[in-house]
Design an enzyme around this catalytic site. Sequence first.
Site, PDB file in Angstrom:
ATOM      1  N   PHE A   6       0.853  -1.179   0.000  1.00  0.00           N
ATOM      2  CA  PHE A   6       0.000   0.000   0.000  1.00  0.00           C
ATOM      3  C   PHE A   6       0.889   1.229   0.000  1.00  0.00           C
ATOM      4  O   PHE A   6       1.683   1.426   0.920  1.00  0.00           O
ATOM      5  CB  PHE A   6      -0.910   0.013   1.233  1.00  0.00           C
ATOM      6  CG  PHE A   6      -1.778   1.222   1.302  1.00  0.00           C
ATOM      7  CD1 PHE A   6      -2.921   1.318   0.521  1.00  0.00           C
ATOM      8  CD2 PHE A   6      -1.454   2.281   2.125  1.00  0.00           C
ATOM      9  CE1 PHE A   6      -3.723   2.436   0.572  1.00  0.00           C
ATOM     10  CE2 PHE A   6      -2.246   3.412   2.186  1.00  0.00           C
ATOM     11  CZ  PHE A   6      -3.390   3.484   1.404  1.00  0.00           C
ATOM     12  N   GLU A   7       0.767   2.028  -1.035  1.00  0.00           N
ATOM     13  CA  GLU A   7       1.594   3.225  -1.137  1.00  0.00           C
ATOM     14  C   GLU A   7       0.769   4.379  -1.661  1.00  0.00           C
ATOM     15  O   GLU A   7      -0.082   4.206  -2.527  1.00  0.00           O
ATOM     16  CB  GLU A   7       2.755   2.986  -2.105  1.00  0.00           C
ATOM     17  CG  GLU A   7       3.691   1.896  -1.668  1.00  0.00           C
ATOM     18  CD  GLU A   7       4.748   1.594  -2.702  1.00  0.00           C
ATOM     19  OE1 GLU A   7       4.750   2.221  -3.776  1.00  0.00           O
ATOM     20  OE2 GLU A   7       5.579   0.721  -2.435  1.00  0.00           O
ATOM     21  N   VAL A   8       1.041   5.531  -1.130  1.00  0.00           N
ATOM     22  CA  VAL A   8       0.536   6.790  -1.668  1.00  0.00           C
ATOM     23  C   VAL A   8       1.795   7.566  -2.010  1.00  0.00           C
ATOM     24  O   VAL A   8       2.638   7.795  -1.148  1.00  0.00           O
ATOM     25  CB  VAL A   8      -0.315   7.555  -0.639  1.00  0.00           C
ATOM     26  CG1 VAL A   8      -0.779   8.876  -1.208  1.00  0.00           C
ATOM     27  CG2 VAL A   8      -1.495   6.699  -0.183  1.00  0.00           C
ATOM     28  N   ARG A  43      12.502   0.695  -4.093  1.00  0.00           N
ATOM     29  CA  ARG A  43      11.796   1.934  -3.718  1.00  0.00           C
ATOM     30  C   ARG A  43      12.217   2.403  -2.328  1.00  0.00           C
ATOM     31  O   ARG A  43      12.390   3.602  -2.086  1.00  0.00           O
ATOM     32  CB  ARG A  43      10.286   1.732  -3.792  1.00  0.00           C
ATOM     33  CG  ARG A  43       9.776   1.703  -5.210  1.00  0.00           C
ATOM     34  CD  ARG A  43       8.261   1.847  -5.287  1.00  0.00           C
ATOM     35  NE  ARG A  43       7.552   0.897  -4.469  1.00  0.00           N
ATOM     36  CZ  ARG A  43       7.165  -0.319  -4.854  1.00  0.00           C
ATOM     37  NH1 ARG A  43       7.436  -0.734  -6.069  1.00  0.00           N
ATOM     38  NH2 ARG A  43       6.509  -1.105  -4.036  1.00  0.00           N
TER      39      ARG A  43
END
Length: 80
Positions: A6-8, A43
């Site tokens: 889950f990334e924003v 990342r």
Amino acid sequence: FFYNNFEVTAVQFWRSDAYRALFAALDNSGGFLSRRWGDGPVRTIALSLLAPQRDVVKLTGIAYWHQNFVTLPIETEDAA
């Protein structure tokens, strides 16, 4: 390493010259194929090296399981 999927994120970071140069160096080293480097660790390394830490937020309180890694939210007395 942020163990979840889950990334924003701000796309401009991944399009920056600094990130592209880092990615090119990693790609040219052959580690993606020979060492099976995945997107998550790459990342995480990029964020650690290139992003101002004030802009990086680690979300806690989200249960996650992946192979041998499990994280569960810890409830505190302050939790409503």
